[in-house]
Write an enzyme that holds these catalytic residues in place. Structure first.
Site, PDB file in Angstrom:
ATOM      1  N   LYS A  77       3.958  -0.208  -1.393  1.00 25.45           N
ATOM      2  CA  LYS A  77       3.563  -0.540  -0.017  1.00 25.45           C
ATOM      3  C   LYS A  77       4.348   0.284   1.011  1.00 25.45           C
ATOM      4  CE  LYS A  77       1.526  -5.019  -0.905  1.00 25.45           C
ATOM      5  NZ  LYS A  77       1.678  -5.161  -2.381  1.00 25.45           N
TER       6      LYS A  77
HETATM    7  C1  LIG Z   1       0.656  -5.341  -3.290  1.00 26.56           C
HETATM    8  C2  LIG Z   1       0.941  -4.976  -4.698  1.00 26.56           C
HETATM    9  C3  LIG Z   1      -0.092  -4.758  -5.646  1.00 26.56           C
HETATM   10  C4  LIG Z   1      -1.553  -4.929  -5.322  1.00 26.56           C
HETATM   11  O1  LIG Z   1      -2.030  -4.088  -4.310  1.00 26.56           O
HETATM   12  P1  LIG Z   1      -3.562  -4.122  -3.842  1.00 26.56           P
HETATM   13  O2  LIG Z   1      -3.587  -3.542  -2.480  1.00 26.56           O
HETATM   14  O3  LIG Z   1      -3.989  -5.523  -3.915  1.00 26.56           O
HETATM   15  O4  LIG Z   1      -4.318  -3.269  -4.751  1.00 26.56           O
HETATM   16  C5  LIG Z   1       0.264  -4.348  -6.915  1.00 26.56           C
HETATM   17  N1  LIG Z   1       1.563  -4.201  -7.279  1.00 26.56           N
HETATM   18  C6  LIG Z   1       2.577  -4.429  -6.414  1.00 26.56           C
HETATM   19  C7  LIG Z   1       3.975  -4.273  -6.883  1.00 26.56           C
HETATM   20  C8  LIG Z   1       2.303  -4.818  -5.096  1.00 26.56           C
HETATM   21  O5  LIG Z   1       3.318  -5.023  -4.241  1.00 26.56           O
END
Ligand SMILES: *Cc1c(COP(=O)(O)O)cnc(C)c1O
Length: 464
Positions: free
Chosen positions: A112
């Site tokens: 993120k």
């Molecule tokens: C947010 C997150 C996901 C999922 O992301 P999406 O946008 O729902 O595809 C997967 N792994 C981690 C570690 C995350 O923080």
């Protein structure tokens, strides 16, 4: 570049307006009117670029003339200079034709950061020029909150409020949010659960009376277009490193909200030769059930070892549905209205298109643990539980001769309990920049599970 709502009844916006908006006013999500296209020759030239230079080229057409090219290049370079690996998004080979793309070298150790580090800087740049300030509000049960706070810590024109359920997030995750110091940064620990927090954020977008005159409220969840845009870049980076455009590449993506994998779908739409996109879900398998049964149906949330993918509705899936239904906003608005009242079933045509573009695999906690243990035993490589789900799905979906890239979305040190549950004796260590995380002072206010109390606390803290 113009952006249109998936439900067809909101005004089209430019990049800057989309950046400062959450949901469209018709309840839809914004998507680009058309995708930029890169030719084989252009892709060939891009293969020589480092991550920030590549990001600048891929993002520029989405931003259009809202930000000067040179300013954008500077913002992007500064964004990714803060990552702890010189390659920004390095790859590790785990088997013949199997690779993992490490997306956890940003400040909070999850993918993120790629989007939120950029989002904070883009927002501040645009706000500075407009002479405006905004308030950001978000609810988190895990990774989003810390990534958003880290992304905004240097923003001069943003006050950010992140609500988390008091006592219900892991200690590492809480500390990653509450140890960040900054004038406009506020953690509110709500005496309720995650749903309470999220409901308060939603309500705040309807009842804005607590904000100072004219102050905008911005969302940082994955419905924000700029997040998806930033994520498109690493698909290009990985594929070009493995021989694209001459050679197609496949990706396996651990996903819940369909944000990360939707970025891969866009990359293919822009000319990148992507053979397969594998949707890897945990036991909260709403996406896998759509792919296997055609029915989009909510199910009660079940806690898992991969909490960042624990969702019951996959909000970004609406962006794909918009394409599957011929970009017909009225049709989509009717469909989503039906979904508010219950399940919906995808048409044969839409389903055929979806299956042509995506494969899907559901991976439960046992298989997640087995994958962590096996990869540790075979390669001495430690996967976090989310990445393990992606890698398990990758092994099941590989086609001979095509490199398969699993997106490693978090560092294993964020999820030590899952690593221990997998029977790996060695505890994953936090990287050096976070080694003293448990000694740093925390800053947060505990607050009643009450909207008026939250608004009063926010009103007192927002800078004038
Ligand atoms: C947010 C997150 C996901 C999922 O992301 P999406 O946008 O729902 O595809 C997967 N792994 C981690 C570690 C995350 O923080």
């Amino acid at each position: 570049m113009r952006y249109v709502s998936t439900r067809g009844a909101a005004p089209s916006l430019n990049f800057e307006e989309v950046l400062l908006t959450g949901l469209a006013e018709d309840g839809g999500l914004y998507v680009p009117e058309s995708l930029p296209q890169f030719s084989q020759a252009q892709l060939g030239d891009m293969a020589a670029l480092d991550y920030p230079a590549l990001a600048g080229q891929i993002i520029a057409p989405f931003v259009g003339d809202c930000i000067e090219r040179e300013d954008l290049a500077g913002i992007v370079r500064e964004t990714y200079a803060g990552f702890r690996h010189p390659a920004v998004a390095p790859m590790v080979q785990l088997d013949h034709d199997q690779w993992v793309l490490e997306l956890f070298h940003g400040p909070t150790l999850a993918f993120k950061d790629f989007a939120l580090q950029l989002l904070g800087r883009l927002l501040d740049h645009v706000l500075e020029r407009r002479g405006e300030r905004v308030v950001i509000m978000g609810a988190t049960s895990g990774d989003t909150g810390s990534a958003a706070i880290e992304g905004c810590r240097r923003c001069r024109n943003v006050d950010i409020f992140i609500l988390h359920p008091h006592g219900r997030v892991s200690e590492v995750q809480r500390r990653q949010m509450t140890t960040v110091q900054g004038e406009g940064i506020h953690n509110l620990a709500v005496e309720g659960n995650f749903d309470d927090c999220q409901a308060m954020v939603k309500a705040s977008f309807r009842e804005r009376g607590f904000l100072p005159d004219g102050r905008g409220l911005v969302a940082v969840n994955s419905i924000n277009w700029a997040r998806i845009m930033a994520q498109v870049v690493y698909y290009f980076y990985a594929a070009l490193a493995l021989g694209a455009p001459a050679r197609p590449v496949s990706f396996s993506v651990p996903t819940g909200n369909f944000g990360d994998i939707f970025a891969g779908y866009l990359a293919r739409g822009m000319g990148l030769p992507v053979e397969r996109l594998v949707i890897a879900t945990n036991r909260n398998d709403v996406l896998h059930r759509i792919m296997t049964t055609r029915v989009y149906a909510r199910q009660p949330l079940q806690p898992s070892l991969s909490p960042s993918m624990d969702i019951s509705v996959s909000s970004n899936f609406e962006r794909l549905l918009f394409d599957l239904y011929g970009r017909d906003g009225a049709a989509l608005a009717a469909m989503m209205a039906r979904f508010d009242g219950g399940d919906i079933t995808l048409s044969d045509v839409a389903m055929a298109e979806a299956r042509e573009r995506f494969a899907s695999v559901r991976v439960d906690d046992d298989a997640t643990c087995e994958q962590i243990a096996r990869t540790w035993a075979d390669c001495g490589y430690l996967l976090d539980p989310h990445s393990a789900i992606g890698y398990h799905a990758a092994r099941r979906s590989a086609t001979p001769g095509t490199p398969m890239v699993t997106l490693a979305t978090a560092h294993p040190a964020k999820f030590p309990d899952a690593v221990a549950a997998a029977g790996v004796a060695e505890a994953p260590r936090l990287p050096a920049h976070l080694a003293d995380l448990f000694d740093r002072p925390e800053h947060y206010s505990v607050i009643a599970n009450d909207l008026q109390a939250v608004h009063a606390a926010m009103a007192a803290k927002i800078r004038r």
